[in-house]
Design an enzyme around this catalytic site. Structure first.
Site, PDB file in Angstrom:
ATOM      1  N   CYS A 142       0.860  -1.177   0.000  1.00  0.00           N
ATOM      2  CA  CYS A 142       0.000   0.000   0.000  1.00  0.00           C
ATOM      3  C   CYS A 142       0.898   1.229   0.000  1.00  0.00           C
ATOM      4  O   CYS A 142       2.085   1.124  -0.265  1.00  0.00           O
ATOM      5  CB  CYS A 142      -0.990  -0.008   1.159  1.00  0.00           C
ATOM      6  SG  CYS A 142      -0.270   0.161   2.786  1.00  0.00           S
ATOM      7  N   CYS A 166      -2.742   4.209  -5.970  1.00  0.00           N
ATOM      8  CA  CYS A 166      -2.273   2.862  -5.664  1.00  0.00           C
ATOM      9  C   CYS A 166      -0.920   2.643  -6.344  1.00  0.00           C
ATOM     10  O   CYS A 166      -0.807   2.837  -7.554  1.00  0.00           O
ATOM     11  CB  CYS A 166      -3.293   1.865  -6.170  1.00  0.00           C
ATOM     12  SG  CYS A 166      -3.076   0.213  -5.544  1.00  0.00           S
ATOM     13  N   CYS A 213      -4.601  -0.818  -1.402  1.00  0.00           N
ATOM     14  CA  CYS A 213      -4.990   0.591  -1.259  1.00  0.00           C
ATOM     15  C   CYS A 213      -6.432   0.784  -1.717  1.00  0.00           C
ATOM     16  O   CYS A 213      -6.932   0.039  -2.542  1.00  0.00           O
ATOM     17  CB  CYS A 213      -4.043   1.481  -2.039  1.00  0.00           C
ATOM     18  SG  CYS A 213      -3.664   0.841  -3.657  1.00  0.00           S
TER      19      CYS A 213
END
Length: 165
Positions: A7, A87, A79
Site C-alpha cells: 500500500c 495505488c 490501497c
C-alpha cells in the site's frame, strides 16, 4: 512462496494483512508488507488490534518496497482507490492482484467508530486471506494466469473495489 502486501504508507492495511497471512499460512508461504511512501511507523491501533486477535506483532515495522529482503512471487495491493487514493504499481516481475480497501487511519468519529473501522478492515482482509488459502496453491506454479484470475476475483468479490485500468 513470498507474498507482498503493498500500500502507500505501510502502517495499517498491509501490516494487518502481513501479520494475518503469516499467522494462517501453511509452511512454505511467507508474507511481507511494504509501502511506496512508508510512514515509518506502524499505527498503534493496528498493533493493538493484532494483539487482541492473538496475532504476533513481532518484527512488524513500516518499510519501503525498495528494501525488501526477498523478491515477491505475488504482490497484492490493498490501497483504497475508491476513496481517490493513488495505488502504487509494483514493477518487478510478480503475479499481481488488487484488493482495494479504504484506509481506516482516515476514519473519523468517536473512539468506538474509529476502532470499528480498524476492526472491519482487519475482518475484511482476514476473509480475503482465508479465501486465498482455500485456493489450490499448487496451481500457482502450474497455471499462474488462472491463479491470478482467482486472486482478482477475491478482490472484486470480497473488497468490491476493482482496480483501475
Amino acid at each position: 512462496m513470498n507474498l507482498l502486501f503493498l500500500c502507500t504508507g505501510n502502517s495499517c492495511r498491509s501490516i494487518l494483512a502481513e501479520a494475518t497471512f503469516n499467522a494462517l499460512a501453511p509452511e512454505g508461504w511467507q508474507a511481507m508488507s511494504a509501502g511506496s511512501q512508508p510512514t515509518g511507523q506502524v499505527h498503534p491501533r493496528s498493533l493493538a488490534l493484532l494483539d487482541r486477535e492473538g496475532i504476533s506483532t513481532e518484527g512488524l515495522y513500516s518499510k519501503s518496497w525498495s528494501n525488501l529482503p526477498v523478491k515477491p512471487d505475488i504482490v497484492i495491493t490493498v490501497c483504497g482507490n475508491a476513496a481517490g487514493e493513488t495505488c502504487p504499481t509494483y514493477l518487478r516481475p510478480a503475479l499481481r492482484a488488487h484488493w482495494g480497501i479504504d484506509d481506516p487511519v482516515k476514519a473519523t468519529g468517536t473512539e468506538e467508530e474509529i476502532n470499528s473501522a480498524f476492526t472491519q478492515t482487519y475482518l475484511t482482509l482476514r476473509e480475503g486471506i482465508e479465501t486465498f488459502l482455500t485456493l489450490p496453491l499448487d496451481d500457482l506454479r502450474k497455471n499462474p494466469f488462472a491463479f491470478k484470475t482467482k486472486l482478482d476475483y477475491i478482490g472484486i468479490l470480497k473488497f468490491k473495489h476493482p482496480h483501475p485500468k
